[in-house]
Design a protein around this motif. Sequence first.
Motif, PDB file in Angstrom:
ATOM      1  N   LYS A  70       0.986  -1.646   0.263  1.00  0.00           N
ATOM      2  CA  LYS A  70       0.267   0.275  -0.232  1.00  0.00           C
ATOM      3  C   LYS A  70       0.845   0.935   0.489  1.00  0.00           C
ATOM      4  N   ILE A  71       2.322   1.207   0.229  1.00  0.00           N
ATOM      5  CA  ILE A  71       2.912   1.819   0.870  1.00  0.00           C
ATOM      6  C   ILE A  71       3.392   2.630  -0.339  1.00  0.00           C
ATOM      7  N   LEU A  72       3.829   1.620  -0.820  1.00  0.00           N
ATOM      8  CA  LEU A  72       4.657   1.673  -2.517  1.00  0.00           C
ATOM      9  C   LEU A  72       3.644   1.951  -3.349  1.00  0.00           C
ATOM     10  N   ASN A  73       2.730   1.810  -3.546  1.00  0.00           N
ATOM     11  CA  ASN A  73       1.076   1.915  -4.810  1.00  0.00           C
ATOM     12  C   ASN A  73       0.317   2.398  -3.647  1.00  0.00           C
ATOM     13  N   PRO A  74      -0.039   3.393  -3.305  1.00  0.00           N
ATOM     14  CA  PRO A  74      -0.708   4.199  -2.656  1.00  0.00           C
ATOM     15  C   PRO A  74      -2.483   4.348  -3.358  1.00  0.00           C
ATOM     16  N   THR A  75      -2.438   4.253  -4.942  1.00  0.00           N
ATOM     17  CA  THR A  75      -3.797   4.458  -5.128  1.00  0.00           C
ATOM     18  C   THR A  75      -4.836   3.370  -5.519  1.00  0.00           C
ATOM     19  N   LYS A  76      -3.749   1.943  -5.231  1.00  0.00           N
ATOM     20  CA  LYS A  76      -4.792   0.772  -5.900  1.00  0.00           C
ATOM     21  C   LYS A  76      -5.052   0.407  -4.217  1.00  0.00           C
ATOM     22  N   LYS A 121       8.580   1.924  10.298  1.00  0.00           N
ATOM     23  CA  LYS A 121       9.522   1.884   8.766  1.00  0.00           C
ATOM     24  C   LYS A 121       9.591   3.549   8.747  1.00  0.00           C
ATOM     25  N   ALA A 122       8.206   4.368   8.840  1.00  0.00           N
ATOM     26  CA  ALA A 122       8.409   6.072   9.519  1.00  0.00           C
ATOM     27  C   ALA A 122       9.520   6.823  10.071  1.00  0.00           C
ATOM     28  N   LEU A 123      10.459   5.022  10.689  1.00  0.00           N
ATOM     29  CA  LEU A 123      11.248   6.006  12.114  1.00  0.00           C
ATOM     30  C   LEU A 123      12.103   5.640  11.001  1.00  0.00           C
ATOM     31  N   SER A 124      12.479   5.213  10.309  1.00  0.00           N
ATOM     32  CA  SER A 124      13.764   4.464   9.708  1.00  0.00           C
ATOM     33  C   SER A 124      14.172   5.169   8.062  1.00  0.00           C
ATOM     34  N   ASP A 125      15.237   4.390   8.855  1.00  0.00           N
ATOM     35  CA  ASP A 125      16.527   5.373   7.922  1.00  0.00           C
ATOM     36  C   ASP A 125      16.636   4.142   6.158  1.00  0.00           C
ATOM     37  N   TYR A 126      16.418   3.472   6.568  1.00  0.00           N
ATOM     38  CA  TYR A 126      16.603   2.834   5.048  1.00  0.00           C
ATOM     39  C   TYR A 126      15.778   0.985   5.988  1.00  0.00           C
ATOM     40  N   ILE A 127      15.124   0.515   5.590  1.00  0.00           N
ATOM     41  CA  ILE A 127      14.643  -0.973   5.012  1.00  0.00           C
ATOM     42  C   ILE A 127      15.440  -1.872   4.419  1.00  0.00           C
ATOM     43  N   CYS A 128      15.218  -2.927   4.564  1.00  0.00           N
ATOM     44  CA  CYS A 128      16.257  -4.098   3.957  1.00  0.00           C
ATOM     45  C   CYS A 128      15.385  -5.459   4.495  1.00  0.00           C
ATOM     46  N   THR A 129      15.517  -6.602   3.497  1.00  0.00           N
ATOM     47  CA  THR A 129      15.180  -8.029   4.005  1.00  0.00           C
ATOM     48  C   THR A 129      16.408  -8.672   3.524  1.00  0.00           C
ATOM     49  N   LYS A 297       6.357   9.450   4.901  1.00  0.00           N
ATOM     50  CA  LYS A 297       7.379   9.179   5.442  1.00  0.00           C
ATOM     51  C   LYS A 297       7.934   7.596   5.252  1.00  0.00           C
ATOM     52  N   ALA A 298       7.365   6.483   5.830  1.00  0.00           N
ATOM     53  CA  ALA A 298       7.777   5.075   5.270  1.00  0.00           C
ATOM     54  C   ALA A 298       8.303   4.712   3.701  1.00  0.00           C
ATOM     55  N   LEU A 299       7.658   5.876   2.954  1.00  0.00           N
ATOM     56  CA  LEU A 299       7.624   5.424   1.582  1.00  0.00           C
ATOM     57  C   LEU A 299       9.603   5.444   1.743  1.00  0.00           C
ATOM     58  N   ILE A 300      10.211   6.694   2.400  1.00  0.00           N
ATOM     59  CA  ILE A 300      11.261   7.212   1.878  1.00  0.00           C
ATOM     60  C   ILE A 300      12.306   5.713   2.018  1.00  0.00           C
ATOM     61  N   PRO A 301      12.527   5.649   2.772  1.00  0.00           N
ATOM     62  CA  PRO A 301      13.820   4.483   3.363  1.00  0.00           C
ATOM     63  C   PRO A 301      13.230   2.483   2.479  1.00  0.00           C
ATOM     64  N   ILE A 302      12.516   2.781   1.933  1.00  0.00           N
ATOM     65  CA  ILE A 302      11.919   1.643   1.061  1.00  0.00           C
ATOM     66  C   ILE A 302      12.198   2.443  -0.008  1.00  0.00           C
ATOM     67  N   GLN A 303      11.913   3.234  -0.877  1.00  0.00           N
ATOM     68  CA  GLN A 303      12.610   3.409  -2.023  1.00  0.00           C
ATOM     69  C   GLN A 303      14.046   3.499  -2.092  1.00  0.00           C
ATOM     70  N   ARG A 304      14.345   3.680  -1.048  1.00  0.00           N
ATOM     71  CA  ARG A 304      15.841   4.477  -0.799  1.00  0.00           C
ATOM     72  C   ARG A 304      16.852   2.296  -0.896  1.00  0.00           C
ATOM     73  N   MET A 305      16.490   1.772  -0.741  1.00  0.00           N
ATOM     74  CA  MET A 305      15.884   0.254  -0.359  1.00  0.00           C
ATOM     75  C   MET A 305      16.002  -0.507  -1.729  1.00  0.00           C
ATOM     76  N   LEU A 306      14.376   0.112  -2.297  1.00  0.00           N
ATOM     77  CA  LEU A 306      14.887  -0.330  -4.122  1.00  0.00           C
ATOM     78  C   LEU A 306      15.744  -0.138  -5.119  1.00  0.00           C
ATOM     79  N   GLU A 307      16.137   1.234  -4.601  1.00  0.00           N
ATOM     80  CA  GLU A 307      17.734   2.084  -5.641  1.00  0.00           C
ATOM     81  C   GLU A 307      19.060   1.307  -5.286  1.00  0.00           C
ATOM     82  N   LEU A 308      19.050   0.272  -3.547  1.00  0.00           N
ATOM     83  CA  LEU A 308      20.132   0.012  -3.622  1.00  0.00           C
ATOM     84  C   LEU A 308      19.936  -1.690  -3.553  1.00  0.00           C
ATOM     85  N   SER A 309      19.422  -2.343  -4.529  1.00  0.00           N
ATOM     86  CA  SER A 309      18.767  -3.746  -4.124  1.00  0.00           C
ATOM     87  C   SER A 309      18.671  -4.003  -6.246  1.00  0.00           C
TER      88      SER A 309
END
Length: 309
Positions: A70-76, A121-129, A297-309
């Motif tokens: 939902k965070i990555l694709n909020p209109t769906k 997630k919103a309190l984080s700088d990076y998300i990872c899996t 807020k949560a989108l930012i660290p998730i996007q960072r992860m996706l850019e680094l993956s």
Amino acid sequence: MRKVEDLFEKIHRLKKERNAIILAHYYQDPDIQDIADYIGDSLGLSQQAKKANADVIVFAGVHFMAETAKILNPTKTVLLPDLEAGCSLADSCPADQFEKFVKSHPDHVVVSYINCTSEVKALSDYICTSSNAVSIVNSIPKEKKIIFAPDKNLGRYVMKETGREMLLWDGSCVVHETFSEKKLIQLMMDHPKAEVIAHPECEEIVLKKANYIGSTTALLNYAVKSKNNEFIVVTEAGILHQMKKAAPEKVFIPSPPNANCACNECPYMRRNTLEKIAISLETLEPKIEVSPKIQEKALIPIQRMLELS
Ligand code: 13P
Ligand code: SF4
């Protein structure tokens, strides 16, 4: 209960009517995996959710995964067939406590495993899996101090792989923490040619026995490509369905937990059923909602992860 074939037919029809796709994690029941449009690990599922064009995403997984979609694709419209499909790791890190912890270490970069709530997630700088945790931590300048949350087992594994000291939140996965070392050793003795492949959410004592450690997708790919024919699989047993499909000639042995069961299943993941998927497609409920403030807020660290993956 309806026959599985009837449910498959109903779900296919509803999917067309709703312009929906089903994303499923490997820890779902085999029949759910068989009806999914995409099956993957947490990273793959996030990437698919981001690029989904359908109007509706049915998430056959757990709450934090559907929230990430939902965070990555909020209109769906994002549906989780059973809202009680949670996660012990996400539960182990309440956002209010985590916020205090983060605030008391203002000089630390915060890396959070995707298995956490949208507020964390919103309190984080990076998300990872589990598939990119090592490379995300390696991308952070050496002089920076790091908080890693919420999985202490994955955190410890990442510390070992990167040589970085990190401040670990004390969370764990109920499924991966209950693998029995004693039963694993017995299995290894019974199957001396088998390779042990394990998920990094397992305890260190179990990971020490592993020939290969990786995310669910990494374990699947390794088992298929390996010259070996026998594997002891130390993660949730749902992954064996795809392993057997991809390499039917090979032998996959699930590693047992401490309890009196032959394999280990996640009680949260297994709350989803074909019936609940059909109902959620019919009613377009239960929907996942994330407040715009947290989403942003949560989108930012998730996007960072996706850019680094
Ligand atoms: P991955 O599929 O990303 O390895 O994660 C495993 C897991 O525990 C999901 O909850
Ligand atoms: Fe959470 Fe563990 Fe279940 Fe994954 S397997 S959803 S980490 S409880």
